[in-house]
Design an enzyme around this catalytic site. Structure first.
Site, PDB file in Angstrom:
ATOM      1  N   ASP A  46      39.693  46.253  26.608  1.00  0.00           N
ATOM      2  CA  ASP A  46      38.392  46.456  27.405  1.00  0.00           C
ATOM      3  C   ASP A  46      38.409  44.981  28.145  1.00  0.00           C
ATOM      4  O   ASP A  46      38.594  43.964  27.583  1.00  0.00           O
ATOM      5  CB  ASP A  46      37.394  46.775  26.651  1.00  0.00           C
ATOM      6  CG  ASP A  46      37.276  48.090  26.271  1.00  0.00           C
ATOM      7  OD1 ASP A  46      37.684  49.046  26.785  1.00  0.00           O
ATOM      8  OD2 ASP A  46      36.700  48.176  25.147  1.00  0.00           O
ATOM      9  N   ASP A  75      45.182  38.945  36.074  1.00  0.00           N
ATOM     10  CA  ASP A  75      43.825  39.450  36.506  1.00  0.00           C
ATOM     11  C   ASP A  75      43.680  39.011  37.848  1.00  0.00           C
ATOM     12  O   ASP A  75      43.447  38.074  38.355  1.00  0.00           O
ATOM     13  CB  ASP A  75      42.674  39.244  35.500  1.00  0.00           C
ATOM     14  CG  ASP A  75      41.563  40.381  35.848  1.00  0.00           C
ATOM     15  OD1 ASP A  75      41.787  41.592  35.440  1.00  0.00           O
ATOM     16  OD2 ASP A  75      40.402  39.810  36.174  1.00  0.00           O
ATOM     17  N   SER A  76      43.277  40.154  38.843  1.00  0.00           N
ATOM     18  CA  SER A  76      43.339  39.766  40.160  1.00  0.00           C
ATOM     19  C   SER A  76      42.275  40.554  40.962  1.00  0.00           C
ATOM     20  O   SER A  76      41.819  41.574  40.473  1.00  0.00           O
ATOM     21  CB  SER A  76      44.411  39.756  40.943  1.00  0.00           C
ATOM     22  OG  SER A  76      45.258  40.927  40.877  1.00  0.00           O
ATOM     23  N   HIS A 193      48.275  35.471  46.590  1.00  0.00           N
ATOM     24  CA  HIS A 193      47.634  34.579  45.495  1.00  0.00           C
ATOM     25  C   HIS A 193      48.581  34.959  44.115  1.00  0.00           C
ATOM     26  O   HIS A 193      48.680  33.722  43.636  1.00  0.00           O
ATOM     27  CB  HIS A 193      46.052  35.453  45.357  1.00  0.00           C
ATOM     28  CG  HIS A 193      46.347  37.025  45.293  1.00  0.00           C
ATOM     29  ND1 HIS A 193      47.057  37.629  46.087  1.00  0.00           N
ATOM     30  CD2 HIS A 193      46.057  37.962  44.357  1.00  0.00           C
ATOM     31  CE1 HIS A 193      46.903  39.134  45.859  1.00  0.00           C
ATOM     32  NE2 HIS A 193      46.410  39.059  44.655  1.00  0.00           N
TER      33      HIS A 193
END
Length: 209
Positions: A46, A75-76, A193
């Protein structure tokens, strides 16, 4: 203190095929063997963090503990200024359980219209975390700024078709993977990024000069 060196085999802690392909391409020149969390049937933890870095750490640490191997997680998300940074951390959730990013992109446009927003500025954020089974982590972050445009192009994934980076007249959905996340290692220049975060990771943990 110097960063820990990554060698040998690594788990890419994602079930997202687009992210997996980009990460494998970034790691390939360094002789790193990459296996995905999906291929190892690892569960997805989660994402309860309040920052990209926290969620990346949760995913990397969970994969490292479950596999006994170093793990690499991203994580983006896309942050739209006129939407107070949304969808941000919830970029994937806006696409729903079926990962329908066409609907998510339409929602962004609808929200901008509802607010009668003239400011179309936005940026992508990527937090990359390397984690080892002993709990050690290394964090690297990258950003690319640009603007929201009507969707164009079928390359890339996620929100790529509606994002046009500063100084470009094509969206991330219109450019090749090499152009999007290729790296000029002599100058360290990179466009996306994720590639910008990876430049710092490679220099710290992969021996890239």
């Amino acid at each position: 203190m110097s960063a820990r060196r990554l060698e040998g085999r690594v788990v890419i802690a994602t079930h997202n095929a687009g992210k997996l392909a980009e990460m494998r391409e970034l790691l390939a020149p360094f002789g790193i063997e990459a296996v995905s969390a999906g291929e190892l049937n690892l569960p997805e933890p989660d994402e309860t963090g309040t920052m990209f870095a926290e969620n990346a750490s949760l995913k990397a640490l969970a994969a490292a503990e479950a596999s006994g191997l170093p793990a690499f997680a991203d994580d983006s998300g896309l942050c739209v200024d006129a939407l107070d940074g949304a969808p941000g951390l919830f970029s994937a959730r806006w696409a729903g359980p079926t990962k329908d990013f066409s609907a998510a992109m339409a929602r962004i446009e609808a929200e901008l219209d509802r607010r009668e927003a003239t400011d179309r500025s936005a940026h992508f954020v990527s937090a990359l975390v390397l984690a080892w089974p002993d709990g050690h982590t290394e964090l690297f972050e990258g950003r690319v700024f640009g603007r929201i445009v009507p969707p164009r192009g079928e390359k890339g994934f996620g929100y790529d078709p509606i994002f046009e980076a500063e100084g470009m007249d094509r969206t991330f959905g219109e450019i090749s993977s090499d152009e999007k996340h290729g790296v000029d290692w002599q100058s360290g220049a990179a466009l996306s990024h994720r590639a910008r975060a990876f430049v710092d990771l490679a220099r710290a943990c992969l021996g890239q000069n």
